[in-house]
Design a protein around this motif. Structure first.
Motif, PDB file in Angstrom:
ATOM      1  N   GLY A   1      54.162  26.620  39.759  1.00  0.00           N
ATOM      2  CA  GLY A   1      53.526  28.158  39.585  1.00  0.00           C
ATOM      3  C   GLY A   1      52.246  28.083  39.581  1.00  0.00           C
ATOM      4  O   GLY A   1      51.554  28.924  40.767  1.00  0.00           O
ATOM      5  N   MET A   2      51.320  27.111  39.125  1.00  0.00           N
ATOM      6  CA  MET A   2      49.730  27.240  39.408  1.00  0.00           C
ATOM      7  C   MET A   2      49.425  27.084  40.762  1.00  0.00           C
ATOM      8  O   MET A   2      48.576  27.530  41.219  1.00  0.00           O
ATOM      9  CB  MET A   2      49.319  26.099  38.255  1.00  0.00           C
ATOM     10  CG  MET A   2      47.810  26.398  38.430  1.00  0.00           C
ATOM     11  SD  MET A   2      47.018  27.906  37.943  1.00  0.00           S
ATOM     12  CE  MET A   2      47.709  28.209  36.141  1.00  0.00           C
ATOM     13  N   ALA A   3      50.300  26.097  41.285  1.00  0.00           N
ATOM     14  CA  ALA A   3      49.881  25.595  42.785  1.00  0.00           C
ATOM     15  C   ALA A   3      50.093  26.816  43.674  1.00  0.00           C
ATOM     16  O   ALA A   3      49.436  26.994  44.642  1.00  0.00           O
ATOM     17  CB  ALA A   3      50.585  24.315  43.332  1.00  0.00           C
ATOM     18  N   THR A   4      51.273  27.571  43.466  1.00  0.00           N
ATOM     19  CA  THR A   4      51.558  28.693  44.499  1.00  0.00           C
ATOM     20  C   THR A   4      50.431  29.769  44.168  1.00  0.00           C
ATOM     21  O   THR A   4      50.171  30.299  44.923  1.00  0.00           O
ATOM     22  CB  THR A   4      52.847  29.309  43.958  1.00  0.00           C
ATOM     23  OG1 THR A   4      53.722  28.139  43.955  1.00  0.00           O
ATOM     24  CG2 THR A   4      53.176  30.288  44.993  1.00  0.00           C
ATOM     25  N   ALA A   5      49.973  30.125  42.975  1.00  0.00           N
ATOM     26  CA  ALA A   5      48.930  31.174  42.568  1.00  0.00           C
ATOM     27  C   ALA A   5      47.841  30.782  43.233  1.00  0.00           C
ATOM     28  O   ALA A   5      47.110  31.598  43.918  1.00  0.00           O
ATOM     29  CB  ALA A   5      48.826  31.249  41.333  1.00  0.00           C
ATOM     30  N   MET A   6      47.183  29.388  43.321  1.00  0.00           N
ATOM     31  CA  MET A   6      46.073  28.941  43.934  1.00  0.00           C
ATOM     32  C   MET A   6      46.364  29.173  45.535  1.00  0.00           C
ATOM     33  O   MET A   6      45.097  29.688  46.083  1.00  0.00           O
ATOM     34  CB  MET A   6      45.774  27.725  43.680  1.00  0.00           C
ATOM     35  CG  MET A   6      45.480  27.319  42.136  1.00  0.00           C
ATOM     36  SD  MET A   6      45.211  25.691  41.811  1.00  0.00           S
ATOM     37  CE  MET A   6      43.711  25.285  42.983  1.00  0.00           C
ATOM     38  N   GLY A   7      47.350  28.915  46.099  1.00  0.00           N
ATOM     39  CA  GLY A   7      47.677  29.063  47.366  1.00  0.00           C
ATOM     40  C   GLY A   7      47.313  30.577  48.023  1.00  0.00           C
ATOM     41  O   GLY A   7      46.702  30.962  48.675  1.00  0.00           O
ATOM     42  N   TRP A   8      47.861  31.490  46.775  1.00  0.00           N
ATOM     43  CA  TRP A   8      47.996  33.055  47.190  1.00  0.00           C
ATOM     44  C   TRP A   8      46.373  33.442  47.282  1.00  0.00           C
ATOM     45  O   TRP A   8      45.725  34.106  47.823  1.00  0.00           O
ATOM     46  CB  TRP A   8      48.653  33.879  46.201  1.00  0.00           C
ATOM     47  CG  TRP A   8      50.281  33.755  46.556  1.00  0.00           C
ATOM     48  CD1 TRP A   8      50.892  32.847  46.680  1.00  0.00           C
ATOM     49  CD2 TRP A   8      50.702  35.245  46.951  1.00  0.00           C
ATOM     50  NE1 TRP A   8      52.300  33.528  47.135  1.00  0.00           N
ATOM     51  CE2 TRP A   8      52.172  34.622  47.232  1.00  0.00           C
ATOM     52  CE3 TRP A   8      50.494  36.534  46.969  1.00  0.00           C
ATOM     53  CZ2 TRP A   8      53.215  35.782  47.654  1.00  0.00           C
ATOM     54  CZ3 TRP A   8      51.516  37.296  47.215  1.00  0.00           C
ATOM     55  CH2 TRP A   8      52.652  37.114  47.653  1.00  0.00           C
ATOM     56  N   GLY A   9      45.747  33.089  46.156  1.00  0.00           N
ATOM     57  CA  GLY A   9      44.101  33.065  46.056  1.00  0.00           C
ATOM     58  C   GLY A   9      43.326  32.530  47.055  1.00  0.00           C
ATOM     59  O   GLY A   9      42.470  33.436  47.588  1.00  0.00           O
ATOM     60  N   LEU A  10      43.651  31.515  47.728  1.00  0.00           N
ATOM     61  CA  LEU A  10      42.828  30.862  48.835  1.00  0.00           C
ATOM     62  C   LEU A  10      43.106  31.997  49.814  1.00  0.00           C
ATOM     63  O   LEU A  10      42.345  32.238  50.567  1.00  0.00           O
ATOM     64  CB  LEU A  10      43.439  29.768  49.136  1.00  0.00           C
ATOM     65  CG  LEU A  10      42.605  28.998  50.193  1.00  0.00           C
ATOM     66  CD1 LEU A  10      41.321  28.885  50.181  1.00  0.00           C
ATOM     67  CD2 LEU A  10      43.329  27.713  50.508  1.00  0.00           C
ATOM     68  N   ALA A  11      44.496  32.158  50.289  1.00  0.00           N
ATOM     69  CA  ALA A  11      44.749  33.044  51.321  1.00  0.00           C
ATOM     70  C   ALA A  11      44.039  34.252  51.449  1.00  0.00           C
ATOM     71  O   ALA A  11      43.621  34.938  52.492  1.00  0.00           O
ATOM     72  CB  ALA A  11      46.440  33.138  51.586  1.00  0.00           C
ATOM     73  N   ALA A  12      44.207  35.170  50.044  1.00  0.00           N
ATOM     74  CA  ALA A  12      43.503  36.265  49.983  1.00  0.00           C
ATOM     75  C   ALA A  12      41.994  36.232  50.020  1.00  0.00           C
ATOM     76  O   ALA A  12      41.553  37.218  50.691  1.00  0.00           O
ATOM     77  CB  ALA A  12      43.942  36.857  48.529  1.00  0.00           C
ATOM     78  N   PHE A  13      41.454  35.194  49.564  1.00  0.00           N
ATOM     79  CA  PHE A  13      40.049  35.310  49.810  1.00  0.00           C
ATOM     80  C   PHE A  13      39.591  35.122  51.237  1.00  0.00           C
ATOM     81  O   PHE A  13      38.752  35.615  51.699  1.00  0.00           O
ATOM     82  CB  PHE A  13      39.583  34.060  48.986  1.00  0.00           C
ATOM     83  CG  PHE A  13      37.882  33.779  49.052  1.00  0.00           C
ATOM     84  CD1 PHE A  13      37.261  34.543  48.054  1.00  0.00           C
ATOM     85  CD2 PHE A  13      37.423  32.928  50.040  1.00  0.00           C
ATOM     86  CE1 PHE A  13      35.797  34.649  48.359  1.00  0.00           C
ATOM     87  CE2 PHE A  13      35.943  32.869  50.043  1.00  0.00           C
ATOM     88  CZ  PHE A  13      35.266  33.654  49.159  1.00  0.00           C
TER      89      PHE A  13
ATOM     90  N   GLY B   1      51.338  36.089  42.879  1.00  0.00           N
ATOM     91  CA  GLY B   1      51.849  35.027  43.215  1.00  0.00           C
ATOM     92  C   GLY B   1      52.521  34.235  42.222  1.00  0.00           C
ATOM     93  O   GLY B   1      53.756  33.853  42.231  1.00  0.00           O
ATOM     94  N   HIS B   2      51.858  33.969  40.891  1.00  0.00           N
ATOM     95  CA  HIS B   2      52.342  33.278  39.873  1.00  0.00           C
ATOM     96  C   HIS B   2      53.526  34.244  39.353  1.00  0.00           C
ATOM     97  O   HIS B   2      54.519  33.733  39.006  1.00  0.00           O
ATOM     98  CB  HIS B   2      51.177  32.852  38.903  1.00  0.00           C
ATOM     99  CG  HIS B   2      51.618  32.266  37.785  1.00  0.00           C
ATOM    100  ND1 HIS B   2      52.288  32.680  36.651  1.00  0.00           N
ATOM    101  CD2 HIS B   2      51.479  30.726  37.716  1.00  0.00           C
ATOM    102  CE1 HIS B   2      52.568  31.658  35.676  1.00  0.00           C
ATOM    103  NE2 HIS B   2      52.054  30.406  36.443  1.00  0.00           N
TER     104      HIS B   2
END
Length: 331
Positions: free
Chosen positions: A94-106, A148-149
């Protein structure tokens, strides 16, 4: 014996959730650029130095290709990262997915902001990048990360499955004789990071006359990484022994008379141990190279756990339980 080391099938829904923000950000950037194509100059200001002054320019087509490559290749790499972690036990999915969502959004937010800044600009050299744009992009990234999380928790509720063995296994061994188990474990990324650090340190020490102190710092940082990158794990009549890089010292061990029980369990490096490498927390310690299968030994006295991530941990746990159970008979 429970097959705790078996790789569980990763849900397709999880893979789709990881890929979604990268594809969406790419489509958004392409859509915004297409909508503003008649307002964009022939050259776009795409990189900014001190004071928000542009120092690199690209054509709109080059900019779109760069953005798409960053997002789509980054998304593919992130899918591999999450899938490998999920197959290793699902820890931190869940945390890895959230970080991916954050990176893509940034990245998507920065791309859209750059297009808006360049729109209607008579001279791209006059374009300026306000610092608050980064704050806005960061806010969007944090919001996307939380989303994402939440989606992973809501849409993939059963993941990860069966992360811990149901009981303390045993091996059917003859009453007399000796038995042992040994495996080498390690982390190639940790070894590579250590070697690269040592190479940079050597270059600074040999070539640079004024930055020798930086070479010393890198040398002292890289050497522990190399020494900790591999370990030999042994289970025998002495108990559990872990030797770093095959060296006689330092040595981590749990004597047989201190073993309460041994199990295999999927571990979460960040959530349980606060990181990778040799870790010590109030409730547990261990040599943690990755998420996933680990040999976990509960000790007598304070009940603390010692863990080491290693393949075939189920056999090691079963043998350690058997030897500890029979130890009084050998006195």
């Amino acid at each position: 014996m429970t097959a705790t080391g078996r790789r569980a099938r990763v849900p397709r829904r999880l893979v789709a959730l990881v890929a979604l923000p990268f594809v969406a950000a790419s489509a958004l950037a392409a859509g915004v650029q297409a909508a503003a194509s008649d307002r964009l100059p022939a050259r776009l200001a795409v990189h900014f130095g001190a004071g928000g002054v542009p120092d690199r320019f690209e054509s709109p087509a080059q900019f779109l290709v760069t953005v798409a490559a960053l997002l789509l290749l980054g998304g593919a790499a992130w899918i591999v990262l999450v899938v490998r972690g999920a197959r290793g036990g699902g820890a931190g999915t869940g945390m890895a997915t959230a970080m991916g969502w954050g990176l893509a959004a940034f990245l998507g937010s920065i791309s859209v902001l750059l297009l808006q800044l360049n729109a209607d600009a008579a001279d791209p050299a006059e374009v300026r990048l306000p610092l608050w744009h980064f704050g806005a992009a960061l806010a969007v990234a944090l919001t996307a990360g939380f989303l994402g999380h939440a989606l992973v928790r809501g849409l993939v509720p059963a993941w990860p499955p069966d992360r811990e063995s149901s009981g303390a296994e045993r091996l059917d061994l003859p009453r007399h004789g000796r038995a042992g188990w040994a495996r080498r474990t390690g982390s190639w990324p940790l070894l590579l990071a250590g070697l690269v650090t040592l190479c940079v340190a050597a270059a600074l020490l040999l070539v640079s006359g004024t930055s020798w102190w930086a070479g010393i710092v890198l040398l002292l940082s890289g050497l522990p990484l190399v020494l900790m990158a591999q370990a030999d794990v042994t289970v025998d009549q002495r108990g559990l022994t872990v030797r770093l890089s095959g060296l006689p010292w330092p040595r981590l061990s749990v004597p047989l008379d201190q073993v309460v029980t041994a199990r295999t369990r999927s571990v979460n490096p960040l959530g349980e141990f606060g990181g990778w490498g040799y870790r010590v927390t109030p409730k547990r310690s261990g040599l943690i190279y990755r998420s996933g299968e680990a040999l976990v030994v509960r000790r007598t006295g304070d009940g603390r756990e010692f863990a080491v991530t290693v393949d075939d941990a189920g056999t090691a746990a079963a043998l350690l339980n058997t030897l500890a159970e029979r130890r009084p008979e050998t006195r």
